[in-house]
Each structure stands twice: as structure tokens, then as C-alpha cells.
Scaffold this active site. Structure first.
Site, PDB file in Angstrom:
ATOM      1  NE  ARG A  58       9.478   0.741   6.345  1.00  0.00           N
ATOM      2  CZ  ARG A  58       8.466   0.674   5.506  1.00  0.00           C
ATOM      3  NH1 ARG A  58       7.637   1.663   5.406  1.00  0.00           N
ATOM      4  NH2 ARG A  58       8.273  -0.413   4.800  1.00  0.00           N
ATOM      5  CG  ASN A 117      10.903   2.486   1.759  1.00  0.00           C
ATOM      6  OD1 ASN A 117      11.577   3.520   1.752  1.00  0.00           O
ATOM      7  ND2 ASN A 117      11.401   1.312   2.120  1.00  0.00           N
ATOM      8  N   PRO A 162       0.765  -1.226   0.000  1.00  0.00           N
ATOM      9  CG  PRO A 162      -0.079  -1.076   2.156  1.00  0.00           C
ATOM     10  CD  PRO A 162       1.010  -1.666   1.343  1.00  0.00           C
ATOM     11  CD  GLU A 163       5.058   3.505  -1.902  1.00  0.00           C
ATOM     12  OE1 GLU A 163       5.147   4.647  -2.364  1.00  0.00           O
ATOM     13  OE2 GLU A 163       6.019   2.721  -1.841  1.00  0.00           O
ATOM     14  CE  LYS A 223       2.163   5.928   2.261  1.00  0.00           C
ATOM     15  NZ  LYS A 223       3.392   5.913   3.078  1.00  0.00           N
ATOM     16  NE  ARG A 266      -4.500  13.361  12.700  1.00  0.00           N
ATOM     17  CZ  ARG A 266      -5.761  13.317  13.159  1.00  0.00           C
ATOM     18  NH1 ARG A 266      -6.267  14.366  13.778  1.00  0.00           N
ATOM     19  NH2 ARG A 266      -6.498  12.242  13.011  1.00  0.00           N
TER      20      ARG A 266
END
Length: 282
Positions: free
Chosen positions: A260, A168, A2-3, A52, A127
Site C-alpha cells: 500500500r 493505511n 474500513p479500518e 476489521k 489470529r
DNA sequence: AGCCTATGCGAAC
DNA sequence: TTCGCCTAGGCTG
């Protein structure tokens, strides 16, 4: 996997499969049972994504807020629902009706699955930084933050309050495509460089939604021969540590950044050096 | 079979 | 900074 592009694609697919239909909602695993009961038999209006995050809209302004985390999945199946196997937190089922196939979807492994209201949803959106997948999104707030901090750009790109939806893989690939070292301080970037990166995301991420994978390699850099049949997309540096750079042949490096593994080519993405002010320096 | 890793992130330490 | 979430694919054995 999931991106942001994964969640946008999922939202589109859920809307297509279940939008406008009365759905059976259940929680075979039980952790979402009370909420599922409230939603069961109501109309599913559609799904939307932000960064996401995934939101499922039901009638009466009820919203399910989902975050897949690192390994959550929400596959959609055509046909009659089969008995749930394993830990299915949320199941949506739509029966066959006037021309539409029966369908069902099982949510597993999500870090977040909660029944919320529109205030909660607004709070989540507040946010998040600008999302390159959102039409008309304004990159200015992201640039404001990046240009004022010494934090490395490789960390800032992963910060969902700076940019929403980048993960990432896009981080590593975007930095390579723009020849920027991951540790370069945000405030040393030029505005034009950042805007070029943003524009790149505005083109790359919708392509990722369409293909449901991340491809970032320009045609002239694709290795000759047939593309390997793997599921992963064509990338320059992500998880290619030790392998030769597709552009210059230098071994790709890796280092943990923002918790990461980050990946870069030490030749194509040289360490940033501020411009010397004195000819006496060094 | 078991181990490692993973496109994420919040809580606990 | 480390852990937990608790899935799934890939690799080792």
C-alpha cells in the site's frame, strides 16, 4: 472506508437498529441465499467487531462473519425497505414495531460474508493481534513481535496479527505523530515509543468511532480558516504527497510499503540511524 | 463514458 | 509479486 473504527461503529449502529428484533434476512444477489434463508425470521441479537472483522449474532448461536475488504459497504437505512439495486449480498430488514422505526441494511462489495459457528469466530480472534478498540486489550504481544524483527514498523502496523484494526490511514498518521520513519526496523524502536503509539491509538480510534472518520491533526497544526467540507478527516500525511507538511512545510513523500502507499514527511520523520559505536565511523 | 484510485486481504503465480 | 474482488467517488475528456 474500513479500518477498525469503521467496523466498530458499524457494529454499534447495527446493534442499535436491529438488536433484539426479528429480522427478515435475504440475499437479493443470491450468493448468500441459502444461508439467508436459514436466518430469515430469527432474532438478531447484536453485532460485534474485532479488528476489521464484523460478526452478526443471531439466535441459536448462528454467526455471520463479514469482512468489508477495501470497498465493501453496509449502510443502514431508516424506513421501509426499497427494492434492492445492484449486487446486494445480504439484506437485513426490521419491520416497525412498538415504537421502533422500520429499518434495513444492504451489504455490498464485501470480500467475506459467511455463516459460521463460534469455533470459526474464535479462530479469527486467535489470529488477531491486540485491538486498541477492545477495552483492556494488552499491547504486550504486539511489542513482543515488533521488538524481535527487522521488518519495518510501517509494515508491522498493517499486519493484523501484530495489531488488529490499524489500516493505511492510521498507519501513516500514527508514524507521523510519533516522528517515526515508516521503514524503521521494528527492533530499533524503544519500548516507551511503542507504548506511546499504542496509547495514542487507544485515544484516536475511539474518537474515530464517535466521529466516523479519522482526524489526527492536533489543534495547533490545523490550517487557519474554515475546515473544507469534504468527507475525509484532517490528516497530516495520508494522501498528501507533494503537499507541504502541516508542521514544517517540507513536501510529503510516498512509497509503496506492505503493498500500500505509505506517506511521510522526510524532515519530521527522518530515516533512523543506529547510534555509531566508533568515533572512527564516518 | 471511461479511467484511476481506494481506509483490505487472500489466492494464484 | 500480481491479481481478483466488483463499489464508488473523483477526475478527464
Amino acid at each position: 472506508m474500513p479500518e477498525g473504527h469503521t467496523l466498530r461503529r458499524l457494529a454499534e449502529d447495527l446493534s442499535g437498529a436491529f438488536g433484539g428484533r426479528v429480522v427478515a434476512v435475504s440475499s437479493p444477489q443470491g450468493r448468500f441465499a441459502e444461508e439467508a434463508q436459514l436466518l430469515d425470521g430469527t432474532e438478531f441479537l447484536g453485532a460485534d467487531s474485532a479488528g476489521k472483522h464484523l460478526f452478526l449474532d443471531f439466535e441459536d448461536e448462528r454467526v455471520v462473519h463479514i469482512h468489508l475488504g477495501l470497498y465493501g459497504k453496509f449502510p443502514i437505512h431508516r424506513g421501509e425497505a426499497r427494492p434492492a439495486v445492484g449486487q446486494v449480498r445480504l439484506r437485513l430488514v426490521a419491520a416497525a414495531e412498538d415504537g421502533r422505526e422500520p429499518a434495513y441494511a444492504d451489504l455490498r462489495g464485501a470480500t467475506q460474508c459467511a455463516l459460521v459457528d463460534s469455533d470459526h469466530r474464535a479462530g479469527v480472534l486467535d489470529r488477531l493481534g491486540p485491538d486498541p478498540l477492545r477495552a483492556g486489550a494488552d499491547p504486550a504481544p504486539a511489542w513482543q513481535r515488533i521488538s524481535r524483527t527487522h521488518r519495518p514498523i510501517g509494515e508491522l502496523l498493517m499486519d493484523q496479527q501484530v495489531l488488529a484494526g490499524v489500516g493505511n490511514v492510521y498507519r501513516a498518521e500514527l508514524l507521523f505523530r510519533h516522528r517515526i520513519h515508516p521503514l524503521r526496523p521494528g527492533k530499533t524502536l524503544r519500548r516507551g515509543q511503542f507504548l506511546a503509539m499504542w496509547q495514542d491509538l487507544v485515544e484516536l480510534m475511539p474518537a474515530g468511532v464517535r466521529s466516523n472518520r479519522i482526524d489526527t491533526v492536533r489543534p495547533e497544526h490545523l490550517p487557519p480558516g474554515p475546515r473544507p467540507a469534504g468527507r475525509g478527516g484532517d490528516v497530516y500525511v495520508y494522501r498528501r504527497q507533494g503537499l507541504p507538511c502541516l508542521v514544517c512545510g517540507t513536501a510529503i513523500r510516498t512509497q509503496v510499503l506492505a503493498g500500500r502507499n505509505s506517506f511521510w514527511c522526510p524532515k519530521c520523520q527522518p530515516v533512523y540511524r543506529s547510534r555509531a559505536r566508533s568515533s572512527a565511523a564516518s
